[in-house]
Design an enzyme around this catalytic site. Sequence first.
Site, PDB file in Angstrom:
ATOM      1  N   HIS A 149       0.834  -1.204   0.000  1.00 38.57           N
ATOM      2  CA  HIS A 149       0.000   0.000   0.000  1.00 38.57           C
ATOM      3  C   HIS A 149       0.867   1.252   0.000  1.00 38.57           C
ATOM      4  CE1 HIS A 149      -3.303  -2.703   1.196  1.00 38.57           C
ATOM      5  NE2 HIS A 149      -4.092  -1.773   0.685  1.00 38.57           N
ATOM      6  N   LYS A 153      -0.693   4.837   4.582  1.00 39.04           N
ATOM      7  CA  LYS A 153      -1.592   3.884   5.274  1.00 39.04           C
ATOM      8  C   LYS A 153      -1.144   3.688   6.716  1.00 39.04           C
ATOM      9  CE  LYS A 153      -3.980  -0.509   4.755  1.00 39.04           C
ATOM     10  NZ  LYS A 153      -5.265   0.126   5.097  1.00 39.04           N
ATOM     11  N   GLY A 159      -6.702  -4.488   6.185  1.00 37.51           N
ATOM     12  CA  GLY A 159      -7.921  -5.242   6.484  1.00 37.51           C
ATOM     13  C   GLY A 159      -8.152  -6.334   5.451  1.00 37.51           C
TER      14      GLY A 159
END
Length: 260
Positions: A149, A153, A159
């Site tokens: 990511h 983040k 998640g």
Amino acid sequence: MIDLCVLGPSGRMGQQVCQLALASNEFQLTSAVARRGSDAIGNGIQGSTVQIGDSLAKALGEAQVYIDFTVPASTTHAAVAALAHHTAAVVGTTGLDAEAQSALDALAKVAPVFVAANFSPGVSLLLHLAEKAAAALGPEYDLEVVEMHHRHKVDAPSGTALALGKALASGRGLDFDTARQSARDGQVGPRSSDEIGMFAVRGGDIVGEHTALFIGDEERLEITHRAQKRSVFASGALRAASWIVKQPPGRYTMSDLLGF
Ligand code: NAD
């Protein structure tokens, strides 16, 4: 038209949701709730007539459904505020703690509540395929998850990576919390066949990538999903909002929407 409230309109996801909602002829963006004390409005609604406030109770009272891509503490506050109005909820915030989950459970007794760590249809299919592959390949194949990511983040693993790890554990018949191996560093010893490695890479502007690896002695299967644009999550959240307002109270997720 469905009356919609968006939480966190200045956030990366909040901006996308506002832009798509304003352009749609299915939603009326009645309000957007910014963090208390924040003067950030967000590009998604700049120049529009959308009412920006910091009063959750007022905004949720006027909306049929709200979309939440914020932080877990804000998810809890919103779910508690929505209770009085029975407002439907679409929650994409990740890293939800026990307090947020129990506030959402309480709301789900009186309103439909849709929670997804990832609103992309491709990721829903990835979870489905990963569970099937783990079951089909069996314990000779070692299971690992790698996610990447952008540098902003705040939670790790993502998640979606956690959902992917749980799908693999379920396919293999393992308890995810026991099998999960979140880092290897130092004299960790040989790998056991009952572990699921979870690795998080962070950098630049990567929207989101998730790979499930099935590693045998003679071959390796990798199933990868790459999100190319953040709008895939925003359009998925709006699709969920449109669907959920027609559902009875309860908890829902992407597999309910897509029928997997
Ligand atoms: P961001 O930091 O760009 O935006 C967060 C927003 O939350 C901002 O508008 C901020 O003002 C607001 N906020 C922060 N603290 C608050 C508080 N206490 N009360 C009210 N509002 C508050 O983050 P982002 O990239 O938009 O991601 C937001 C969340 O959505 C993260 O949890 C992220 O992991 C998740 N996410 C989920 C999906 C999905 O498909 N489910 C996709 C992308 C991101």
